[in-house]
Design an enzyme around this catalytic site. Structure first.
Site: not given
Ligand SMILES: *[C@@H]1O[C@H](CO)[C@@H](O)[C@H](O)[C@H]1NC(C)=O
Length: 585
Positions: A175, A242
């Site tokens: 991400d 994350e």
């Protein structure tokens, strides 16, 4: 402090003695004085520290010893990979792989619902598809497991069972931080174009963390193609969140691996670091973060009865909240350098290897006293370090939100604030909470308010409920355990760094020094403490060239740095494989 620098001439010792008294006086004064005077005193402290305490010189022999560059025993595999990363055709290929993965806008948002319900997660199906299509050899030779749908775990099974050779685990996240719509125009090249200008690859995720992710995939892919077959199992694991909580992929991946390999069942974990190869104190360092600061969000709500603004109390909830915020900002957490902090190891490395003049005076001279637990020296060294380093040595606090009042002619009933804290390695969530409670208790008493502490049961009298200050925490995380620098895994990592990465000095005379460091922010490794005691966060690129623009506009990575990353990771895997059986790990 003992002043025995006779070569500076007579009369100095009495000056030094006076200096010591003055310095002691000054530190007593520091608590109460304002900034201008404070900085004056601090510069006089600096002056005296320059002239005293040389007799307590810290013995630097044996400190921050460097291992030699470590070459894999498997020369064929190493040769194969070195040839690749030096070939222009390969550069084109790997740069293309990075630009195309940047084109997948895998943003993670703070308000995402659960996977399977919120369809904004679906972009991660594209990530998986892309990885499968781009790395058919790799995907064909690993076992692919999914943790909560989008957490990807790729296991390249070694010939020696994990019970005899603990697997090596490398993490990256799929991400990226969202690009705010009104900042798109500020980008030199559109954030999701993945534009390569012949020197630089531009785009969201270039450094954080898709460059890392592609490099990991490349390193394993190249090793497979070189004919290498591992003894030690190699695992790549890619989270999907994350940048937000890590709860959706980070934690499930850690749980999955913990379940499979047990406590401390992993040889070493590599993850992104906010640091890489950098210049500090005029010396090139490879900074390996061996710990992370802790985290705490504190909320404070002040409740009282309202009323008409024509008959107000002297202090309403907004005034009391202001008083609390002022008190908080006026009692910052003290800075202290202790030997528990990996940054102490960094200061040792700087003292041992950097040009002597580059280190702030007084730091080197006090390291011995710091190591012996002398609190005064510990506070002084923290004080002497410049602004860019001070938050590594203290708990930081930042008031980030404030709320209160709805109407100009009504007495507000609720005022609230939120404070973000990053905890020093020596402290704990409980200690910080205690500090806030004891700071705020007298203010509550002065205003006749009930203080509802962090662990309050909530069963108080109705009277207390009408006028109260409530403290609560939203997110909390203890400082990470410090990974050892005397472990075999760290030596393997250091040797790999010194074999594959270059110092920044142009003339090549400088040595690249591997140093422990501290990460002020948090990565997905926060879920992996039980999985391995050897957790190292490091980005194998020159961060002076690739000025880190993660999380903001114009994120980029320099191609000449990026194309060498797979060499680092592949060599690490080879070296870790060579260590199998060395001491039963
Ligand atoms: C504190 O106040 C906020 C509104 O500012 C509210 O949403 C929250 O529930 C309150 N929390 C507590 C513990 O009182």
């Amino acid at each position: 402090m003992s002043g025995q620098k006779e070569q500076h001439g007579t009369g100095l010792s009495s000056l030094v003695a006076r200096g010591a008294v003055l310095a002691a006086l000054a530190s007593a004064l520091l608590v109460v004085v304002d900034t201008p005077l404070k900085s004056f005193i601090s510069s006089s402290l600096d002056y005296f520290s320059l002239h005293v305490s040389s007799s307590t010189e810290y013995d630097l022999s044996g400190v921050c010893q460097q291992v030699p560059g470590l070459s894999p025993r498997n020369h064929d595999a190493e040769r194969f990979i070195r040839d690749k990363v030096e070939s222009p055709a390969y550069h084109t290929e790997i740069i293309n792989k990075l630009t195309r993965i940047i084109q997948i806008p895998s943003e993670s948002y703070d308000d995402l619902g659960p996977i399977g319900e919120d369809d904004r997660w679906d972009v991660f199906y594209d990530m998986e598809k892309y990885i499968k299509a781009t790395y058919p050899t790799l995907v064909g030779n690993v076992r692919l497991d999914h943790a909560n749908t989008h957490g990807l775990i790729l296991t390249w099974e070694g010939s020696v069972p994990a019970s005899e050779a603990k697997p090596i685990l490398m993490l990256a996240h799929q991400d990226v931080v969202p690009v705010l719509p009104d900042t798109v125009g500020d980008w030199t090249h559109p954030p999701y174009e993945g534009f390569y200008d012949g020197e630089i690859i531009w785009g969201r995720g270039a450094t954080d963390d898709k460059g890392y992710l592609i490099s990991l995939l490349e390193s394993v892919d190249l090793l497979m193609k070189s004919g290498f077959r591992p003894k030690r199992t190699v695992i790549l694991a890619f989270g999907c969140d994350e940048e937000i909580s890590g709860e959706n992929c980070g934690r499930p991946i850690a749980d999955f691996l913990h379940e499979r390999y047990g406590d401390d069942g992993i040889y070493m974990i590599m993850d992104e670091g906010s640091m890489g190869v950098q210049k500090e104190f005029d010396q090139s360092f490879a900074m390996v973060s061996v710990a992370e600061k802790g985290y705490l969000d504190v909320g404070i709500n002040i409740t009282s009865s309202g009323g008409h603004a024509s008959t107000p109390p002297d202090h309403n909830v907004i005034g009391i909240l202001s008083e609390i915020i002022v008190a908080i900002e006026n009692s910052p957490f003290p800075g202290r350098v202790t030997s528990k902090n990996p940054m102490f190891g960094f200061l040792e490395c700087a003292a041992a290897h950097a040009p002597p003049a580059s280190l702030t005076s007084g730091v080197r001279e006090n390291l011995g006293r710091v190591a012996r637990g002398d609190v005064e020296a510990q506070e002084k060294v923290a004080w002497l370090l410049d602004d860019s380093l001070r938050y590594y040595f203290r708990t930081s606090q930042s008031v980030g939100k404030i709320n209160g009042g709805v109407k100009i002619n009504a007495i507000p009933e609720l005022a609230s604030t939120m404070i973000n804290l990053r905890l020093a390695v020596e402290t704990s969530v409980a200690q910080v909470k205690e500090h806030y409670e004891s700071l705020i208790r007298p203010i509550a008493q002065r205003h006749g308010m009930h203080l509802e502490g962090f662990s309050s049961s909530g069963y108080d009298s109705p009277e207390q409920h009408r006028r109260k200050i409530s403290l609560y925490s939203v997110d909390d995380l203890e400082p990470a355990p410090v990974s050892p620098v005397d472990a075999e895994a760290f030596r393997v990592l250091s040797g790999t760094i010194r074999n594959t990465l270059h110092p920044l000095g142009k003339d090549g005379s400088e040595e690249l020094i591997v140093t422990p460091y501290l990460m002020p922010a948090n990565t997905d490794t926060k879920f992996f403490w039980a999985v391995s005691s050897n957790i190292y966060r490091f980005t194998p690129i020159n961060l002076v060239h690739s000025l880190n623009r993660a999380h903001t506009t114009d994120e980029f990575i320099r191609a000449d740095e990026f194309v060498r990353e797979p060499l680092f990771f592949a060599t690490l895997i080879l070296n870790a494989d060579d260590a199998v059986g060395v001491d039963g790990s």
